[in-house]
Design an enzyme around this catalytic site. Structure first.
Site, PDB file in Angstrom:
ATOM      1  N   ASN A 213       0.841  -1.201   0.000  1.00 52.22           N
ATOM      2  CA  ASN A 213       0.000   0.000   0.000  1.00 52.22           C
ATOM      3  C   ASN A 213       0.872   1.246   0.000  1.00 52.22           C
ATOM      4  O   ASN A 213       2.101   1.151  -0.031  1.00 52.22           O
ATOM      5  CB  ASN A 213      -0.961  -0.018   1.193  1.00 52.22           C
ATOM      6  CG  ASN A 213      -0.206  -0.055   2.508  1.00 52.22           C
ATOM      7  OD1 ASN A 213       0.515   0.867   2.850  1.00 52.22           O
ATOM      8  ND2 ASN A 213      -0.351  -1.164   3.236  1.00 52.22           N
ATOM      9  N   ASP A 282      -4.354  -5.963   5.415  1.00 49.89           N
ATOM     10  CA  ASP A 282      -5.404  -6.728   6.109  1.00 49.89           C
ATOM     11  C   ASP A 282      -5.415  -8.181   5.661  1.00 49.89           C
ATOM     12  O   ASP A 282      -5.699  -9.074   6.437  1.00 49.89           O
ATOM     13  CB  ASP A 282      -6.768  -6.099   5.827  1.00 49.89           C
ATOM     14  CG  ASP A 282      -6.904  -4.766   6.540  1.00 49.89           C
ATOM     15  OD1 ASP A 282      -6.453  -4.693   7.696  1.00 49.89           O
ATOM     16  OD2 ASP A 282      -7.430  -3.804   5.933  1.00 49.89           O
ATOM     17  N   LYS A 292       7.380 -17.680 -10.552  1.00 47.86           N
ATOM     18  CA  LYS A 292       6.592 -16.606 -11.167  1.00 47.86           C
ATOM     19  C   LYS A 292       5.394 -17.191 -11.912  1.00 47.86           C
ATOM     20  O   LYS A 292       5.549 -18.144 -12.696  1.00 47.86           O
ATOM     21  CB  LYS A 292       7.474 -15.807 -12.126  1.00 47.86           C
ATOM     22  CG  LYS A 292       6.751 -14.616 -12.703  1.00 47.86           C
ATOM     23  CD  LYS A 292       7.616 -13.836 -13.672  1.00 47.86           C
ATOM     24  CE  LYS A 292       6.761 -12.779 -14.351  1.00 47.86           C
ATOM     25  NZ  LYS A 292       7.428 -12.151 -15.463  1.00 47.86           N
ATOM     26  N   PRO A 310      -2.710 -11.538  10.698  1.00 48.04           N
ATOM     27  CA  PRO A 310      -2.868 -11.306  12.136  1.00 48.04           C
ATOM     28  C   PRO A 310      -2.955  -9.813  12.412  1.00 48.04           C
ATOM     29  O   PRO A 310      -2.334  -9.011  11.702  1.00 48.04           O
ATOM     30  CB  PRO A 310      -1.581 -11.887  12.733  1.00 48.04           C
ATOM     31  CG  PRO A 310      -0.595 -11.909  11.613  1.00 48.04           C
ATOM     32  CD  PRO A 310      -1.395 -12.096  10.363  1.00 48.04           C
ATOM     33  N   ASP A 311      -3.715  -9.428  13.412  1.00 47.51           N
ATOM     34  CA  ASP A 311      -3.790  -8.024  13.806  1.00 47.51           C
ATOM     35  C   ASP A 311      -2.744  -7.800  14.905  1.00 47.51           C
ATOM     36  O   ASP A 311      -2.908  -8.246  16.045  1.00 47.51           O
ATOM     37  CB  ASP A 311      -5.196  -7.675  14.300  1.00 47.51           C
ATOM     38  CG  ASP A 311      -5.351  -6.168  14.455  1.00 47.51           C
ATOM     39  OD1 ASP A 311      -4.429  -5.530  15.004  1.00 47.51           O
ATOM     40  OD2 ASP A 311      -6.393  -5.629  14.022  1.00 47.51           O
ATOM     41  N   LYS A 352     -12.727   2.046  16.051  1.00 49.42           N
ATOM     42  CA  LYS A 352     -11.479   1.265  15.996  1.00 49.42           C
ATOM     43  C   LYS A 352     -10.812   1.196  17.364  1.00 49.42           C
ATOM     44  O   LYS A 352     -10.280   0.159  17.754  1.00 49.42           O
ATOM     45  CB  LYS A 352     -10.527   1.915  14.976  1.00 49.42           C
ATOM     46  CG  LYS A 352      -9.419   1.001  14.548  1.00 49.42           C
ATOM     47  CD  LYS A 352      -8.817   1.436  13.232  1.00 49.42           C
ATOM     48  CE  LYS A 352      -9.756   1.171  12.068  1.00 49.42           C
ATOM     49  NZ  LYS A 352      -9.219   1.578  10.782  1.00 49.42           N
ATOM     50  N   LYS A 356     -10.079  -2.430  18.947  1.00 49.74           N
ATOM     51  CA  LYS A 356      -8.703  -2.878  19.206  1.00 49.74           C
ATOM     52  C   LYS A 356      -8.417  -2.978  20.702  1.00 49.74           C
ATOM     53  O   LYS A 356      -7.453  -3.628  21.100  1.00 49.74           O
ATOM     54  CB  LYS A 356      -7.697  -1.921  18.572  1.00 49.74           C
ATOM     55  CG  LYS A 356      -7.895  -1.693  17.087  1.00 49.74           C
ATOM     56  CD  LYS A 356      -6.943  -2.504  16.254  1.00 49.74           C
ATOM     57  CE  LYS A 356      -7.234  -2.287  14.775  1.00 49.74           C
ATOM     58  NZ  LYS A 356      -6.422  -3.108  13.912  1.00 49.74           N
TER      59      LYS A 356
HETATM   60  O1  C5P Z   1      -7.647  -2.363  11.397  1.00 47.72           O
HETATM   61  P1  C5P Z   1      -6.913  -1.207  10.862  1.00 47.72           P
HETATM   62  O2  C5P Z   1      -5.858  -1.567   9.876  1.00 47.72           O
HETATM   63  O3  C5P Z   1      -7.746  -0.110  10.301  1.00 47.72           O
HETATM   64  O4  C5P Z   1      -6.216  -0.592  12.157  1.00 47.72           O
HETATM   65  C1  C5P Z   1      -5.174   0.303  12.110  1.00 47.72           C
HETATM   66  C2  C5P Z   1      -4.286   0.151  13.307  1.00 47.72           C
HETATM   67  O5  C5P Z   1      -4.066  -1.226  13.607  1.00 47.72           O
HETATM   68  C3  C5P Z   1      -2.907   0.701  13.077  1.00 47.72           C
HETATM   69  O6  C5P Z   1      -2.407   1.134  14.321  1.00 47.72           O
HETATM   70  C4  C5P Z   1      -2.160  -0.495  12.529  1.00 47.72           C
HETATM   71  O7  C5P Z   1      -0.760  -0.366  12.706  1.00 47.72           O
HETATM   72  C5  C5P Z   1      -2.736  -1.613  13.337  1.00 47.72           C
HETATM   73  N1  C5P Z   1      -2.812  -2.904  12.618  1.00 47.72           N
HETATM   74  C6  C5P Z   1      -1.998  -3.954  13.005  1.00 47.72           C
HETATM   75  N2  C5P Z   1      -2.111  -5.169  12.385  1.00 47.72           N
HETATM   76  C7  C5P Z   1      -3.004  -5.363  11.390  1.00 47.72           C
HETATM   77  C8  C5P Z   1      -3.830  -4.297  10.981  1.00 47.72           C
HETATM   78  C9  C5P Z   1      -3.697  -3.089  11.617  1.00 47.72           C
HETATM   79  O8  C5P Z   1      -1.170  -3.761  13.904  1.00 47.72           O
HETATM   80  N3  C5P Z   1      -3.082  -6.531  10.809  1.00 47.72           N
END
Ligand code: C5P
Length: 415
Positions: A213, A282, A292, A310-311, A352, A356
């Site tokens: 991105n 995401d 390739k 993973p978040d 958010k 979170k």
């Molecule tokens: O869920 P979203 O991407 O909108 O949330 C943004 C926040 O979550 C940011 O602080 C980003 O660094 C963190 N984030 C993360 N891991 C992910 C997605 C987002 O740490 N997979």
């Protein structure tokens, strides 16, 4: 940016080939808003002329303790009294030995000795041959100068004017400038460990293609720099970006979200504060092809299937220490999330923050700030929201660090 606006610096030059870098340094100091009074030893004048330094500092250069320009004829007293700091760059081995012994047989060492030590810091940027730097006499002198409260900057490593390679080069002008700016910053986070994620992640489709991105990493790098300037030990986990590492910051380069999570998990136990600025993908392709993926001319397109990443922020925030941080308890980790939105910033950032489970969520408009040097922030916490109006990312990062300090005052991190 006028990082040194209102500061008056006495810039002392002693004998060494690194004097040529002092010209660039002088220019950089002036550009950042400092007024600069140059003082040169006789040896320095063999390497660079006072004419050059006068032109760059826009002030006559001092060189002799017998200079009669001062009405009271005491340049060694007056110059030191006016300064916010005395910076010796380059500082030769001989000059450091003189400082150590309190010798004062020419203007520059005289004014260093005569400076009000409690209010006028003395910073030296050593420059010498690698053998001179490694010599036990110099090692002893550096240790003793530091013990005496003199700020001895690091040296650079690499090729030397004498043709040898090793430690002892004077730092580059921009590095000395960064160290000086950091020196003047209040040490709000001294003794604390700050972990920052920054930049995009890259999710491979095959060995030559991937999904990423537009995050530039600039906000996160600015936060890491500001935290370091505030005295914290900083680890910066960076996705693929071409930004220089802020001075004094430990950088861990990663590519994918899973790499980033692993790097964060490696560091998180030591951290008191976690700032997640990274724009983590995401989703990632379900499988990355080993080879390739070829276009075979049939017109058929590959079907990409995605898996959720993973978040990272939520993982840390929902850990026992993250939860303790949310409750404001000692020993917790204080988590700060970022939200890059395109609209309805307050609503999205608030949602958010709750989702979170972090105490502080910082919203910004992604398309307006990606890649830029400035930004505007919306800070959302349990009490509500407050704006940090449009400014450079440097300025906003410093303000955010001050906010984090205010919100975590009194926390004692128990390891
Ligand atoms: O869920 P979203 O991407 O909108 O949330 C943004 C926040 O979550 C940011 O602080 C980003 O660094 C963190 N984030 C993360 N891991 C992910 C997605 C987002 O740490 N997979």
């Amino acid at each position: 940016m006028n990082e040194l606006s209102g500061k008056h610096i006495v810039l002392g030059l002693t004998g060494g080939i690194a004097c040529y870098k002092a010209a660039e340094l002088c220019r950089a100091l002036v550009k950042e808003g400092a007024s600069v009074q140059v003082v040169m030893t006789e040896a320095a004048e063999h390497f660079i002329t006072p004419v050059t330094m006068q032109a760059l500092s826009n002030r006559p250069v001092y060189g002799s303790q017998w200079d009669a320009r001062e009405p009271n004829n005491m340049a060694h007293i007056n110059l030191g009294r006016e300064a916010d700091a005395i910076l010796i760059a380059p500082a030769s081995a001989d000059f450091m030995a003189k400082l150590l012994h309190g010798r004062a047989d020419e203007l520059l060492s005289l004014l260093c000795l005569a400076r009000p030590a409690a209010t006028v810091p003395l910073i030296v940027a050593p420059a010498m041959n690698r053998e001179m730097w490694a010599n036990p006499a110099t090692r002893r002198n550096v240790a003793q100068l530091r013990a005496d409260g003199i700020e001895v900057l690091d040296v650079g490593q690499g090729e030397q004017a004498c043709g040898e390679t090793g430690d002892g080069r004077m730092l580059e002008a921009d590095e000395i400038l960064a160290d000086l700016v950091a020196f003047f910053s209040p040490k709000r986070l001294a003794g604390r460990q700050v972990l920052v994620t920054a930049g995009p992640t890259y999710e491979a489709i095959d060995p030559v293609r991937g999904i990423t991105n537009l995050s530039s990493g600039k906000m996160g790098f600015a936060i890491a720099r500001a935290a370091r300037e505030a005295g914290a030990e900083v680890t910066l986990v960076a996705g693929p970006v071409l930004l220089p590492t802020p001075r004094g910051v430990t950088r861990v380069d990663v590519r994918s979200a899973r790499d980033m999570l692993a790097a964060v998990q490696n560091q998180v136990d030591r951290a008191d504060v976690f700032v997640a600025t990274a724009a983590v993908a995401d989703w990632r392709p379900g499988t990355a092809a080993d080879q390739k993926i070829k276009k075979d001319g049939s017109g058929e397109t590959p079907a990409l299937r995605f898996i959720e990443n993973p978040d990272i922020l939520a993982t840390v925030a929902q850990s026992p220490r993250g939860q303790a941080g949310l409750r404001g308890e000692a020993g917790g980790i204080y988590c700060v999330g970022f939200a890059a939105e395109s609209h309805d910033l307050l609503a999205h950032a608030s949602a958010k923050r709750a989702r979170k489970g972090v105490p502080l969520l910082v919203g910004n408009i992604g398309p307006a700030t990606f890649g830029k040097d400035d930004n505007a922030l919306l800070l959302v916490d349990a009490q509500g929201a407050s704006e940090m109006p449009h400014a450079s990312k440097r300025v906003l990062a410093r303000k955010l660090i001050a906010e984090i300090d205010r919100r975590t005052l009194g926390w004692v991190h128990k390891k």
